[in-house]
Design an enzyme around this catalytic site. Structure first.
Site, PDB file in Angstrom:
ATOM      1  N   HIS A  37     -17.425 -17.834 -13.727  1.00  0.00           N
ATOM      2  CA  HIS A  37     -18.172 -18.838 -12.494  1.00  0.00           C
ATOM      3  C   HIS A  37     -18.862 -20.193 -12.319  1.00  0.00           C
ATOM      4  CE1 HIS A  37     -17.529 -14.570 -11.649  1.00  0.00           C
ATOM      5  NE2 HIS A  37     -18.196 -14.917 -10.762  1.00  0.00           N
ATOM      6  N   GLY A 125     -26.177  -8.202 -12.385  1.00  0.00           N
ATOM      7  CA  GLY A 125     -24.616  -8.510 -12.222  1.00  0.00           C
ATOM      8  C   GLY A 125     -24.690  -7.847 -10.215  1.00  0.00           C
ATOM      9  N   PRO A 126     -24.811  -6.814 -10.021  1.00  0.00           N
ATOM     10  CA  PRO A 126     -25.025  -6.518  -8.865  1.00  0.00           C
ATOM     11  C   PRO A 126     -26.339  -7.588  -8.195  1.00  0.00           C
ATOM     12  CG  PRO A 126     -25.247  -4.436  -9.944  1.00  0.00           C
ATOM     13  CD  PRO A 126     -24.957  -5.587 -11.058  1.00  0.00           C
ATOM     14  N   LEU A 127     -25.512  -8.253  -6.809  1.00  0.00           N
ATOM     15  CA  LEU A 127     -26.531  -9.123  -6.606  1.00  0.00           C
ATOM     16  C   LEU A 127     -27.733  -8.521  -5.503  1.00  0.00           C
ATOM     17  CD1 LEU A 127     -23.507 -11.629  -4.721  1.00  0.00           C
ATOM     18  CD2 LEU A 127     -25.206 -12.288  -6.631  1.00  0.00           C
ATOM     19  N   ASN A 199     -26.617 -23.312  -1.554  1.00  0.00           N
ATOM     20  CA  ASN A 199     -24.840 -24.052  -0.731  1.00  0.00           C
ATOM     21  C   ASN A 199     -23.423 -23.847  -0.304  1.00  0.00           C
ATOM     22  OD1 ASN A 199     -23.943 -21.207  -2.160  1.00  0.00           O
ATOM     23  ND2 ASN A 199     -24.247 -22.588  -4.386  1.00  0.00           N
ATOM     24  N   HIS A 281     -16.374 -21.662  -6.496  1.00  0.00           N
ATOM     25  CA  HIS A 281     -17.228 -20.699  -7.253  1.00  0.00           C
ATOM     26  C   HIS A 281     -16.811 -19.377  -8.356  1.00  0.00           C
ATOM     27  CE1 HIS A 281     -20.431 -16.722  -6.134  1.00  0.00           C
ATOM     28  NE2 HIS A 281     -19.569 -16.075  -6.528  1.00  0.00           N
ATOM     29  N   ARG A 375     -42.743  20.552  -7.413  1.00  0.00           N
ATOM     30  CA  ARG A 375     -43.164  18.961  -7.253  1.00  0.00           C
ATOM     31  C   ARG A 375     -44.944  19.158  -7.560  1.00  0.00           C
ATOM     32  NH1 ARG A 375     -44.033  19.015  -0.352  1.00  0.00           N
ATOM     33  NH2 ARG A 375     -43.780  21.041  -0.205  1.00  0.00           N
ATOM     34  N   GLU A 438     -36.030   2.606  -0.877  1.00  0.00           N
ATOM     35  CA  GLU A 438     -36.013   3.580  -2.280  1.00  0.00           C
ATOM     36  C   GLU A 438     -34.608   2.502  -3.463  1.00  0.00           C
ATOM     37  OE1 GLU A 438     -35.741   6.673   0.761  1.00  0.00           O
ATOM     38  OE2 GLU A 438     -35.372   4.984   0.368  1.00  0.00           O
ATOM     39  N   PHE A 464     -32.106  11.511  -1.290  1.00  0.00           N
ATOM     40  CA  PHE A 464     -31.830   9.880  -1.559  1.00  0.00           C
ATOM     41  C   PHE A 464     -32.066   9.037  -3.036  1.00  0.00           C
ATOM     42  CE2 PHE A 464     -34.513  10.702   2.610  1.00  0.00           C
ATOM     43  CZ  PHE A 464     -33.517  11.420   3.180  1.00  0.00           C
ATOM     44  N   ASP A 496     -34.865  21.482   7.169  1.00  0.00           N
ATOM     45  CA  ASP A 496     -34.701  20.393   7.539  1.00  0.00           C
ATOM     46  C   ASP A 496     -32.544  19.699   7.196  1.00  0.00           C
ATOM     47  OD1 ASP A 496     -36.785  18.801   7.459  1.00  0.00           O
ATOM     48  OD2 ASP A 496     -37.181  18.117   5.265  1.00  0.00           O
ATOM     49  N   HIS A 500     -30.719  16.261   4.645  1.00  0.00           N
ATOM     50  CA  HIS A 500     -32.025  16.328   3.030  1.00  0.00           C
ATOM     51  C   HIS A 500     -31.894  16.974   2.463  1.00  0.00           C
ATOM     52  CE1 HIS A 500     -33.692  13.967   6.555  1.00  0.00           C
ATOM     53  NE2 HIS A 500     -34.573  13.519   5.950  1.00  0.00           N
TER      54      HIS A 500
END
Length: 703
Positions: A37, A125-127, A199, A281, A375, A438, A464, A496, A500
């Site tokens: 790039h 890496g991942p934008l 840009n 690019h 929990r 999250e 999630f 739920d 869930h």
């Protein structure tokens, strides 16, 4: 737009020449690699060079200097933007490293990798991930200042520094950017500045095809300090470095809000034919365009990777600047150490990620036979550890009461004016509130872990974790000690319903290399699991915890046993098991009940609790054989999730009891019964496995 100061900037012919060298190196490196790039690295050359040479507080001779500013290249595809500055600044990269861009075993991989190349602060890496990391770093810097030097005047502490981030349109299109930027504005992170390279180009060429919102107004709405520098404002392209310098200095001066600098550039400048196109690019310019661009720059089109000695010497002057900054900082730092010996000792320990002597004595223990949701046990562990591990901090994605992530009595990390009756706190507080974000939480946790040595945790429902997965994967890639508190871990959450109730999640997460997925059987195993997790500082871990109460089991929770990932919880009465039942989490109690039935029928049965598959795999062969004897082919694994993966442990003759479909809405006991997750079904599975091995001979009918 506010009036920027005319902060004086010396910008010599050597500086201008150095910027052009940066552009040429970007073209040459991508051309030699055959991919990459180049465009953004070319147009951001003045901004990156200005930042590293004049603004960034750093010491190239010590990339880990605690007092440094942090730089995050969120648009990691433009890795050359960073690599070339590391080379010019004297971080140890060479021209040969630039020539090896994107090649096997090079220091210049396609995207920057933390821990691989000196001067790289995070793996991008991942934008959008990099912006999240930068927000986390800014939060960590504030938390650490509160731990080590809370009373110093603004800007007067050795722990005051800036987090700088370069971002692209792609970063800001990704939804994670909204999550983290909204939170950064709410938290008033005045130590954070993002330079947005506007840009108007992405891989699909003009971003107008998919992007039309006013991004600057979006950041104003978040509560950021927004500045604009437009190098196209006059109708001709003029790289006004002075204007950008004034904006960067204004960002440093703004201490009550994060700063967003919208920098209008032309991608690939000054390539005569490919500038301002999608073609520049993400691909090489081609020999003809490289040659044409070098002619525009006044360079020899037939030469590659040319760096004049006077240009390199001039750029390397930044080493002396950095060392001077470091020496000045050291004076204040040493004064602080002398005045605060206990805090200095804490700083040293946390920076090394070393746990204090005897810390684990604070871990709670739970009464055998009591009914406790894991929990809830986790929440009690956190509260018990709060006084002895000040480096441990975190919170939840708006699920604190459900996740049990709030340490009792600890203030929230929040500007004073935003504290609430339920959650009092201050800017140096400890309990984090990520809001319903999250994905952003995951990236922020990574930034916190990267910043220095504090240990962050973040909670949500296990289902999630899907929203967090890219960030979790990067934590594993970077080997960061981040802890995820994932509660409501199965169909056991009941009413739920299937939206869930996680089914595929445990094995999907176990598929991530380097992530420890820990599903404790009861309260004492939960405490032991936290101990094992905190004793690792080279990997992330996710705790999968129950909503429903589970019995506290005899023999469960020995820390040494739990740390091995799998252990014999109850052995066969004769010490020679005919069948082995493996359970995790809330299903271990089913294995225990099934053993009682099988033993009453004369079938010697062993129960193995396996809270962490990854830890068990790490053990030597001898230990694994003592837990799962190779001669015992009759085996059952039981877990309230998909059965995928358990064949590794039960073998061809084994049976796996699980859930290869979605759940349902009903009281959890009803769901377990309806889906066959009962002790009687475990008994039947054990007998089926025995039959496969030929151990079930049956009886004569008498005919």
């Amino acid at each position: 737009m506010e009036q920027l100061s005319s902060a004086s900037l010396e910008w010599s012919d050597l500086d201008r020449q150095a910027v052009d060298v940066v552009r040429a190196l970007a073209m040459d490196a991508v051309e030699k690699a055959g991919s990459g790039h180049p465009g953004t690295a070319m147009s951001l050359a003045p901004a990156a060079y200005l930042l590293f040479q004049r603004v960034l507080r750093h010491d190239p001779s010590d990339p880990k200097w605690a007092g440094r500013d942090r730089f995050v290249l969120s648009c990691g595809h433009s890795s050359l933007t960073l690599y070339i500055q590391l080379y010019l600044s004297g971080y140890g990269l060479t021209l040969d490293d630039l020539k090896a861009l994107r090649q096997w075993d090079s220091l210049t991989p396609g995207h920057p990798e933390y821990g691989h190349t000196a001067g790289v602060e995070t793996t991008t890496g991942p934008l959008g991930q990099g912006i999240g990391n930068a927000v986390g770093m800014a939060m960590a810097a504030r938390r650490e200042r509160g731990l080590f030097d809370p009373d110093a005047a603004p800007g007067a502490s050795p722990f005051d520094h800036m987090i700088w981030c370069f971002a692209s349109e792609g970063d800001l299109e990704e939804g994670i950017s909204h999550e983290v930027s909204a939170l950064a504005g709410h938290q008033k992170l005045g130590n954070l500045a993002v330079v947005f390279d506007s840009n108007h180009i992405s891989i699909e060429d003009d971003t107008q095809i998919a992007l039309s919102e006013d991004i600057a107004k979006r950041y104003e709405a978040y509560g950021w300090h927004v500045l604009e520098v437009d190098w196209t404002a006059t109708g001709e392209y003029k790289e006004d470095v002075q204007a950008l310098y004034a904006a960067l200095e204004a960002a440093r001066a703004e201490t009550e809000r994060p700063t967003f600098i919208k920098l209008r550039t032309i991608i690939g400048w000054p390539a005569p034919n490919k500038q301002n196109t999608g073609k520049i690019h993400g691909s090489a310019l081609g020999a003809d365009e490289v040659a044409a661009t070098k002619r525009v720059l006044g360079m020899d089109p037939d030469k590659s990777f040319v760096v004049p000695a006077d240009v390199l010497d001039h750029a390397r002057d930044v080493v002396a600047r950095g060392r001077a900054l470091r020496a000045e900082w050291d004076k204040g730092y040493q004064s602080w150490r002398e005045a605060n010996p206990e805090r200095a000792e804490l700083f040293d320990r946390i920076s090394k990620r070393k746990l204090p002597e005897g810390w684990d004595k604070a871990l709670p223990s739970f009464e055998i036979g009591s009914q406790v949701a894991t929990r809830k046990a986790s929440g009690e562990v956190l509260s018990a550890l709060a006084p002895v591990l000040p480096e441990l901090w975190g919170g939840s994605a708006d699920l604190a009461e459900s996740n049990n992530t709030t340490m009792k009595g600890e203030p929230s990390f929040i500007p004073d004016e935003y504290q609430t009756k339920e959650f009092p706190g201050n800017r140096y507080g400890r309990t984090l509130h990520f809001g319903i974000r999250e994905h952003g939480m995951g990236a922020i946790l990574n930034g916190i872990a990267l910043h220095n040595g504090t240990r962050p945790y973040g909670g949500t429902f296990l289902v999630f974790s899907d929203y967090m997965r890219p960030s979790v994967r990067l934590a594993a890639l970077m080997k960061l000690p981040v802890t995820y508190v994932w509660t409501h871990d199965s169909i056991g959450l009941g009413e739920d319903g299937p939206t869930h109730q996680p089914v595929e999640h445990l094995w999907a997460l176990r598929a991530i290399p380097g992530l420890d997925v820990v599903r404790p059987a009861d309260a004492n195993e939960t405490a032991a699991a936290w101990k094992a997790v905190l004793e690792h500082n080279d990997r992330p871990a996710g705790l999968a915890l129950t909503r429903q109460n589970v019995p506290t089991l005899e023999g469960a929770g020995d820390p040494d046993a739990v740390a091995k990932g799998g252990y014999v919880l109850q052995d066969a009465s004769n010490g020679q098991p005919a069948v082995v039942i493996i359970g995790t989490g809330s299903e271990v109690q089913l294995a225990v009940e099934a053993r009682t039935i099988l033993e009453s029928q004369g079938i010697p049965t062993r129960v193995v609790s396996m809270p962490c598959v990854e830890w068990f795999r790490e053990q030597d062969a001898a230990y694994k054989q003592t837990v799962l004897p190779p001669a015992v082919k009759a085996r059952v694994a039981v877990e309230a999730g998909i059965t995928f993966g358990w064949r590794e442990f039960v073998g061809d003759a084994g049976e796996v009891l699980g859930l290869d479909h979605f759940g349902a809405s009903a009281p959890y006991k009803t769901i377990y019964e309806q889906f066959g997750l009962t002790a009687d079904r475990v008994v039947a599975a054990a007998k089926a496995s025995l039959a496969k091995t030929g151990a079930d001979k049956g009886e004569t009918t008498g005919n």
